[in-house]
Enzyme design. Structure first.
Site, PDB file in Angstrom:
ATOM      1  N   HIS A   6       7.995  14.554  39.671  1.00  0.00           N
ATOM      2  CA  HIS A   6       8.755  14.112  37.737  1.00  0.00           C
ATOM      3  C   HIS A   6       9.564  12.729  37.603  1.00  0.00           C
ATOM      4  CE1 HIS A   6      11.297  15.323  34.369  1.00  0.00           C
ATOM      5  NE2 HIS A   6       9.710  14.892  34.319  1.00  0.00           N
ATOM      6  N   HIS A  47      11.180   6.796  30.010  1.00  0.00           N
ATOM      7  CA  HIS A  47      10.578   8.320  29.350  1.00  0.00           C
ATOM      8  C   HIS A  47      11.687   8.313  28.105  1.00  0.00           C
ATOM      9  CE1 HIS A  47      13.071  12.346  27.955  1.00  0.00           C
ATOM     10  NE2 HIS A  47      11.920  12.729  28.876  1.00  0.00           N
TER      11      HIS A  47
HETATM   12  O1  G3P Z   1       5.169  16.178  31.935  1.00  0.00           O
HETATM   13  C1  G3P Z   1       6.419  17.171  31.727  1.00  0.00           C
HETATM   14  C2  G3P Z   1       7.634  16.775  31.723  1.00  0.00           C
HETATM   15  O2  G3P Z   1       8.147  15.254  32.110  1.00  0.00           O
HETATM   16  C3  G3P Z   1       8.190  17.129  30.576  1.00  0.00           C
HETATM   17  O3  G3P Z   1       8.970  16.183  29.407  1.00  0.00           O
HETATM   18  O4  G3P Z   1      11.105  15.093  28.490  1.00  0.00           O
HETATM   19  O5  G3P Z   1      10.393  15.089  30.953  1.00  0.00           O
HETATM   20  O6  G3P Z   1       9.160  13.854  29.639  1.00  0.00           O
HETATM   21  P1  G3P Z   1       9.972  15.138  29.802  1.00  0.00           P
HETATM   22 MG    MG Z   2       7.787  13.367  31.491  1.00  0.00          MG
END
Ligand code: G3P
Ligand code: MG
Length: 225
Positions: A6, A47
């Site tokens: 992630h 992000h």
């Molecule tokens: O794609 C999973 C996750 O990344 C979604 O939430 O806010 O971490 O981009 P966020």
């Molecule tokens: Mg994400």
């Protein structure tokens, strides 16, 4: 259970940086998730809407110049990478889940995925394009109907996975705080995979596996290898 790094291996290196991507690759992950935003004619892997949490810069990313964004420290001397820089590093060695953050991203991502297939050893099977911005995801589907889509939700939808099926998605990507057995069963009944974010504890991953979840997004892929 698929393990998806992630924002790269963001528990081990600054999130969404080339270093986080390199660490994930060293760990041998099968997939990396990253976030993309469009500013000054470029796709940036980042992000947050604002720059402060992850860089020494200030303001909203989308209002900044290319030179300013390229000058910022994103942690440990890393820069905010462009999507093309990440693609060049990964070069077809794992799948990329590209999360579209907001409007204006679908068209440049469609173009860049095609270019990466031509020049960097990727195939259409390497990509999953995801978003909370469902109109942008629907727009992307029109541009590249051959690619898999991940329909994101940060809540428990009223009609289960119906919205993801309506989007023609490959997966429903949902928050670990909301996923339950009923949603997993509903997604599977509709022919969808179900992927859950963000899962850093092995005990949570085991419980989700027992629920039938197909994959997790984790900041700590080292714990699951
Ligand atoms: O794609 C999973 C996750 O990344 C979604 O939430 O806010 O971490 O981009 P966020
Ligand atoms: Mg994400």
């Amino acid at each position: 259970m698929q393990i998806i790094a992630h924002r790269g291996a963001s528990g081990l290196a600054p999130e969404n940086t080339l270093k986080a991507m390199a660490v994930a690759l060293e760990l041998g992950v099968g997939a990396i998730e990253l976030d993309v935003q469009w500013a000054d004619g470029e796709l940036w892997v980042f992000h947050d809407r604002r720059l402060e949490r992850c860089t020494d810069g200030h303001g909203v990313l989308t209002g900044q110049s290319r030179d300013y964004l390229a000058s910022l420290d994103a942690g440990q001397g890393e820069r905010i990478p462009t999507l093309w820089q990440v693609m060049a590093l990964v070069a077809g060695r794992c799948e990329l889940h590209i999360e579209l953050k907001g409007a204006g991203t679908a068209e440049p991502v469609a173009a860049l995925t095609r270019r990466a297939e031509a020049e960097l050893g990727f195939t259409p099977a390497h990509w999953v394009i995801s978003s909370f911005h469902h109109p942008e995801l629907a727009h992307f589907a029109g541009l590249r109907p051959d690619l898999r889509l991940g329909a994101l939700t940060a809540s428990l939808p009223l009609h289960g996975a119906r919205f993801a099926e309506e989007l023609g998605a490959w997966s429903l990507n949902c928050d670990v705080d909301f996923v339950d057995q009923t949603l997993v069963a509903d997604a599977h009944r509709r022919g969808l995979k179900i992927l859950v974010y963000t899962v850093d504890e092995v005990s949570d991953e085991r419980a989700l596996a027992n629920m039938g979840v197909d994959g997790i997004f984790t900041n700590r892929p080292d714990r699951f290898s």
